[in-house]
Design a protein around this motif. Sequence first.
Motif, PDB file in Angstrom:
ATOM      1  N   PHE A 133       1.311  -1.260  -0.108  1.00 55.97           N
ATOM      2  CA  PHE A 133      -0.361  -0.531   0.165  1.00 55.97           C
ATOM      3  C   PHE A 133       0.386   1.236   0.177  1.00 55.97           C
ATOM      4  O   PHE A 133       1.913   1.308  -0.092  1.00 55.97           O
ATOM      5  N   ARG A 134       0.845   2.327  -0.475  1.00 56.34           N
ATOM      6  CA  ARG A 134       0.760   3.512  -0.129  1.00 56.34           C
ATOM      7  C   ARG A 134       0.103   5.044   0.121  1.00 56.34           C
ATOM      8  O   ARG A 134      -1.079   4.861  -0.034  1.00 56.34           O
ATOM      9  N   GLN A 135       0.790   5.500   0.705  1.00 63.15           N
ATOM     10  CA  GLN A 135      -0.068   6.779   1.963  1.00 63.15           C
ATOM     11  C   GLN A 135       1.126   7.809   1.007  1.00 63.15           C
ATOM     12  O   GLN A 135       2.195   8.393   1.618  1.00 63.15           O
TER      13      GLN A 135
ATOM     14  N   LYS B  25      -4.421  11.788   2.964  1.00 61.04           N
ATOM     15  CA  LYS B  25      -5.226  10.954   1.958  1.00 61.04           C
ATOM     16  C   LYS B  25      -4.747   9.745   2.551  1.00 61.04           C
ATOM     17  O   LYS B  25      -4.017   9.426   3.748  1.00 61.04           O
ATOM     18  N   GLU B  26      -5.546   8.469   2.098  1.00 61.82           N
ATOM     19  CA  GLU B  26      -6.192   7.637   3.147  1.00 61.82           C
ATOM     20  C   GLU B  26      -4.565   6.668   1.770  1.00 61.82           C
ATOM     21  O   GLU B  26      -4.710   6.368   1.016  1.00 61.82           O
ATOM     22  N   ARG B  27      -5.018   5.371   2.895  1.00 63.33           N
ATOM     23  CA  ARG B  27      -3.780   4.105   2.715  1.00 63.33           C
ATOM     24  C   ARG B  27      -4.581   3.678   0.979  1.00 63.33           C
ATOM     25  O   ARG B  27      -5.597   3.608   1.260  1.00 63.33           O
ATOM     26  N   GLU B  28      -3.622   3.585  -0.095  1.00 50.98           N
ATOM     27  CA  GLU B  28      -4.321   2.987  -1.142  1.00 50.98           C
ATOM     28  C   GLU B  28      -3.349   1.431  -1.465  1.00 50.98           C
ATOM     29  O   GLU B  28      -2.309   1.165  -1.648  1.00 50.98           O
TER      30      GLU B  28
ATOM     31  N   ALA C 134       4.984   8.536  -2.210  1.00 48.95           N
ATOM     32  CA  ALA C 134       4.732   8.822  -1.262  1.00 48.95           C
ATOM     33  C   ALA C 134       5.245   7.473   0.195  1.00 48.95           C
ATOM     34  O   ALA C 134       6.376   6.982  -0.523  1.00 48.95           O
TER      35      ALA C 134
ATOM     36  N   TYR D 266       5.867   4.094   1.570  1.00 49.45           N
ATOM     37  CA  TYR D 266       4.842   2.419   0.425  1.00 49.45           C
ATOM     38  C   TYR D 266       5.647   1.641   1.778  1.00 49.45           C
ATOM     39  O   TYR D 266       6.598   2.184   2.631  1.00 49.45           O
ATOM     40  N   TYR D 267       4.710   1.050   2.380  1.00 49.80           N
ATOM     41  CA  TYR D 267       4.030  -0.142   3.761  1.00 49.80           C
ATOM     42  C   TYR D 267       3.653  -1.888   2.985  1.00 49.80           C
ATOM     43  O   TYR D 267       2.946  -1.680   1.680  1.00 49.80           O
TER      44      TYR D 267
ATOM     45  N   PRO E 116      -7.425  -1.990   3.658  1.00 49.97           N
ATOM     46  CA  PRO E 116      -6.413  -2.086   4.998  1.00 49.97           C
ATOM     47  C   PRO E 116      -6.794  -3.356   5.659  1.00 49.97           C
ATOM     48  O   PRO E 116      -5.693  -3.990   6.492  1.00 49.97           O
TER      49      PRO E 116
END
Length: 123
Positions: free
Chosen positions: A36-38, A42-45, A91, A93-94, A107
């Motif tokens: 995911f990225r954020q 903004k919300e995590r995408e 962003a 990145y997770y 998520p």
Amino acid sequence: VQLQASGGGLVQAGGSLRLSCAASGLAFSRVVMGWFRQVPGKEREFVARIRWSGGVTNYADSVKGRFTVSRENAKNTVYLQMNSLKPEDTAVYYCAAGDSGLNYYTPVAYDYWGQGTLVTVSS
């Protein structure tokens, strides 16, 4: 469970980066790994995901054809190869791990998260 993400950095538009996520303590036969990225405010995408067993992958439309998610069983590591990077890819990145393939693009489907790695793409 531990997830250790690495590989972020500064790159020019059009360039490439490879993110890594080293995992431990997981039941790998059942796990789904996601990226995911954020960005601030903004919300995590959702970016991409891979099912550890069988290697099924899915991507967000915004990265399809540019990003590739893969895994290396011997190292318990998941990768996100990012090519043709754009400034809008900037962003944190997770990586994340869960045991359900349902709603993999949200998520809430993931139980464990890495610490995040910053990717900055300059124009």
